[in-house]
Design a protein around this motif. Sequence first.
Motif, PDB file in Angstrom:
ATOM      1  N   GLY A 234       0.817  -1.215   0.000  1.00 13.51           N
ATOM      2  CA  GLY A 234       0.000   0.000   0.000  1.00 13.51           C
ATOM      3  C   GLY A 234       0.844   1.254   0.000  1.00 13.51           C
ATOM      4  N   TRP A 235       1.858   1.284   0.845  1.00 17.48           N
ATOM      5  CA  TRP A 235       2.757   2.445   0.920  1.00 17.48           C
ATOM      6  C   TRP A 235       3.467   2.662  -0.418  1.00 17.48           C
ATOM      7  CZ3 TRP A 235       8.095   1.660   0.366  1.00 17.48           C
ATOM      8  CH2 TRP A 235       8.879   2.820   0.474  1.00 17.48           C
ATOM      9  N   PHE A 236       4.011   1.601  -0.993  1.00 13.36           N
ATOM     10  CA  PHE A 236       4.790   1.742  -2.225  1.00 13.36           C
ATOM     11  C   PHE A 236       3.909   2.149  -3.406  1.00 13.36           C
ATOM     12  CE2 PHE A 236       6.774   0.090  -6.105  1.00 13.36           C
ATOM     13  CZ  PHE A 236       8.019   0.717  -6.022  1.00 13.36           C
ATOM     14  N   LEU A 237       2.753   1.524  -3.555  1.00  9.83           N
ATOM     15  CA  LEU A 237       1.883   1.822  -4.680  1.00  9.83           C
ATOM     16  C   LEU A 237       1.347   3.253  -4.612  1.00  9.83           C
ATOM     17  CD1 LEU A 237      -0.096  -1.542  -4.950  1.00  9.83           C
ATOM     18  CD2 LEU A 237       1.664  -0.676  -6.509  1.00  9.83           C
ATOM     19  N   SER A 295      -6.550  -0.561   1.951  1.00  9.51           N
ATOM     20  CA  SER A 295      -7.510   0.446   1.506  1.00  9.51           C
ATOM     21  C   SER A 295      -7.129   1.827   2.020  1.00  9.51           C
ATOM     22  CB  SER A 295      -8.924   0.079   1.989  1.00  9.51           C
ATOM     23  OG  SER A 295      -9.350  -1.141   1.426  1.00  9.51           O
ATOM     24  N   ILE A 296      -6.739   1.929   3.301  1.00 12.63           N
ATOM     25  CA  ILE A 296      -6.332   3.213   3.865  1.00 12.63           C
ATOM     26  C   ILE A 296      -5.146   3.783   3.109  1.00 12.63           C
ATOM     27  CG2 ILE A 296      -5.257   4.299   5.897  1.00 12.63           C
ATOM     28  CD1 ILE A 296      -7.004   2.474   7.638  1.00 12.63           C
ATOM     29  N   LEU A 297      -4.196   2.922   2.783  1.00 11.40           N
ATOM     30  CA  LEU A 297      -2.944   3.381   2.180  1.00 11.40           C
ATOM     31  C   LEU A 297      -3.033   3.605   0.675  1.00 11.40           C
ATOM     32  CD1 LEU A 297      -0.554   1.098   4.217  1.00 11.40           C
ATOM     33  CD2 LEU A 297      -0.328   3.576   4.060  1.00 11.40           C
ATOM     34  N   PHE A 298      -3.829   2.812  -0.022  1.00 12.22           N
ATOM     35  CA  PHE A 298      -3.814   2.904  -1.493  1.00 12.22           C
ATOM     36  C   PHE A 298      -5.194   3.061  -2.131  1.00 12.22           C
ATOM     37  CE2 PHE A 298      -3.834   0.771  -5.709  1.00 12.22           C
ATOM     38  CZ  PHE A 298      -3.074   1.713  -6.396  1.00 12.22           C
ATOM     39  N   LEU A 299      -6.124   2.151  -1.863  1.00 16.39           N
ATOM     40  CA  LEU A 299      -7.398   2.156  -2.571  1.00 16.39           C
ATOM     41  C   LEU A 299      -8.201   3.429  -2.314  1.00 16.39           C
ATOM     42  CD1 LEU A 299      -8.585  -1.556  -2.165  1.00 16.39           C
ATOM     43  CD2 LEU A 299      -7.502  -0.476  -4.144  1.00 16.39           C
ATOM     44  N   ILE A 300      -8.310   3.839  -1.065  1.00 18.96           N
ATOM     45  CA  ILE A 300      -9.084   5.040  -0.741  1.00 18.96           C
ATOM     46  C   ILE A 300      -8.426   6.293  -1.314  1.00 18.96           C
ATOM     47  CG2 ILE A 300      -9.878   6.501   1.178  1.00 18.96           C
ATOM     48  CD1 ILE A 300     -10.398   3.839   2.716  1.00 18.96           C
ATOM     49  N   PRO A 301      -7.093   6.497  -1.156  1.00 16.77           N
ATOM     50  CA  PRO A 301      -6.467   7.642  -1.824  1.00 16.77           C
ATOM     51  C   PRO A 301      -6.657   7.630  -3.337  1.00 16.77           C
ATOM     52  CG  PRO A 301      -5.013   6.812  -0.137  1.00 16.77           C
ATOM     53  CD  PRO A 301      -6.146   5.832  -0.238  1.00 16.77           C
ATOM     54  N   LEU A 302      -6.629   6.441  -3.947  1.00 19.13           N
ATOM     55  CA  LEU A 302      -6.852   6.352  -5.388  1.00 19.13           C
ATOM     56  C   LEU A 302      -8.246   6.867  -5.740  1.00 19.13           C
ATOM     57  CD1 LEU A 302      -5.909   5.353  -8.202  1.00 19.13           C
ATOM     58  CD2 LEU A 302      -6.930   3.136  -7.616  1.00 19.13           C
ATOM     59  N   ILE A 303      -9.248   6.476  -4.958  1.00 18.65           N
ATOM     60  CA  ILE A 303     -10.625   6.882  -5.236  1.00 18.65           C
ATOM     61  C   ILE A 303     -10.819   8.376  -5.007  1.00 18.65           C
ATOM     62  CG2 ILE A 303     -13.024   6.640  -4.453  1.00 18.65           C
ATOM     63  CD1 ILE A 303     -12.336   3.653  -3.923  1.00 18.65           C
ATOM     64  N   PHE A 304     -10.345   8.902  -3.848  1.00 17.11           N
ATOM     65  CA  PHE A 304     -10.633  10.318  -3.622  1.00 17.11           C
ATOM     66  C   PHE A 304      -9.820  11.246  -4.524  1.00 17.11           C
ATOM     67  CE2 PHE A 304      -7.827   9.958   0.373  1.00 17.11           C
ATOM     68  CZ  PHE A 304      -6.764  10.711  -0.122  1.00 17.11           C
ATOM     69  N   THR A 305      -8.662  10.815  -4.994  1.00 15.14           N
ATOM     70  CA  THR A 305      -7.942  11.655  -5.960  1.00 15.14           C
ATOM     71  C   THR A 305      -8.659  11.679  -7.308  1.00 15.14           C
ATOM     72  OG1 THR A 305      -6.481   9.766  -6.445  1.00 15.14           O
ATOM     73  CG2 THR A 305      -5.650  11.443  -4.933  1.00 15.14           C
ATOM     74  N   LYS A 306      -9.233  10.536  -7.721  1.00 13.08           N
ATOM     75  CA  LYS A 306     -10.005  10.500  -8.962  1.00 13.08           C
ATOM     76  C   LYS A 306     -11.241  11.394  -8.852  1.00 13.08           C
ATOM     77  CE  LYS A 306      -7.463   7.480 -11.194  1.00 13.08           C
ATOM     78  NZ  LYS A 306      -6.655   7.892 -12.379  1.00 13.08           N
TER      79      LYS A 306
END
Length: 313
Positions: A234-237, A295-306
Motif C-alpha cells: 500500500g505504501w509503495f503503490l 484500503s487506507i494506504l492505497f485504494l481510498i487515496p486512489l478513489i478520492f484523488t479520482k
Amino acid sequence: MDLDYLMFLQGLRTDWGGEGFFTLVSSLPKSALTAMIPAVLFWCINKYAGIFILFNAECGRVINELLKGTFCVYRPWIKDAALIPSADAMNQASSFSFPSGHAQFATAVYGGFAFFYRKVLPLLIIPCAAIVLMVAFSRNFLGVHTPQDVLVSIIYSIGLFFAAEKIFKWMGKDEERKLIFLIGGLVICAVVFLWLYFKPYPEDILNGKLIVDPLAARADAFDALGFGLAFFLGWFLEQKFINFKTNVSPKDRLWRIIIGFAILGVIAVIFYPLMKILLSVEAYKFFKAFLPFFSILFLIPLIFTKVEQRFKR
C-alpha cells in the motif's frame, strides 16, 4: 507472582465490579476511533505522521504474531485453573498469550501519535500514555494476559518507534532506498509467514481437548502476512502511482474522510461477513488483516484523488 497479581485483580473484579468498563477500554484498539487517527492524519493532515503510525501498527503486529507463534505461551487460565477470565474477553482471545496484541496496537497508534508529535505537542504524551496503560491494565484486569504479556508489547513497540524514525530518515527522498525498503519488507514478511506456517506447535491436551489447535495457530501466519503486505504494498503503490498531497481545502478534507470511512464501513459490514462465509479460515484471516489497511494506504487515496480530479475538471 504474575498469577498472584491476576488472582488479586480477579478478586476486585468479582467483589467490586468494573468488568464492563474495562471491557470497553480493552476494545479501544479495535475501535473506529483508533483507526481514525492514522487514517485522518494520512489523508488530510500529515502523510508522514500517518505513515509512521501505520508502519508501527502493522509491522508491530507482524512482530507480535512472530513472538506469539515462536514462544507459544499459554493463556493465564491454562496455567492456573483458579483463574477465571472475563467471558467476553476470553471468547475474543487468540491462540497464545505472549505478547498482548491489544497492548501492542494501542501503543503503536496512541503511543506513536504522541511520539511523532512529542516536540511540538509534548503534553500529548500524557493522555496517550494514559490510554496505553489503561488498555494494558484492562487485559490484566479481564484475566486474559499476564503483566509480562502487556509489558513486552509496550517495550518492543516503543523500540520500534525509534527504529522507524531512523528508517524513514534513511530513506529520505532516495527512490533506490525506498525500493530497498520495499523489497526488504516483503522478504521479512515472507520469512515470518513461512516460519509461522511450517514450524511445529505444541499439542498439549487438557480435559480431552487440544489447548491450542496447531491448525488455528498456523492460521495466524496469514494474519501476519496480511498486515505486512498491506503496509509495504500500500505504501509503495501510493508513492509510485498517486502521491497525493494533504495541503487541500477543508471541503476536500471532509470529502476524503467521508469517502474513506464509507469504504471502510462497507468492508466491515458487508465484505467481512461475506468473506467469513465464502473463504477458508486462512484466507479470511489474511484478507481481514490486509483489506482495511491496504484500503487506507492505497485504494481510498486512489478513489478520492479520482473524485477530486473529476470535480476540478
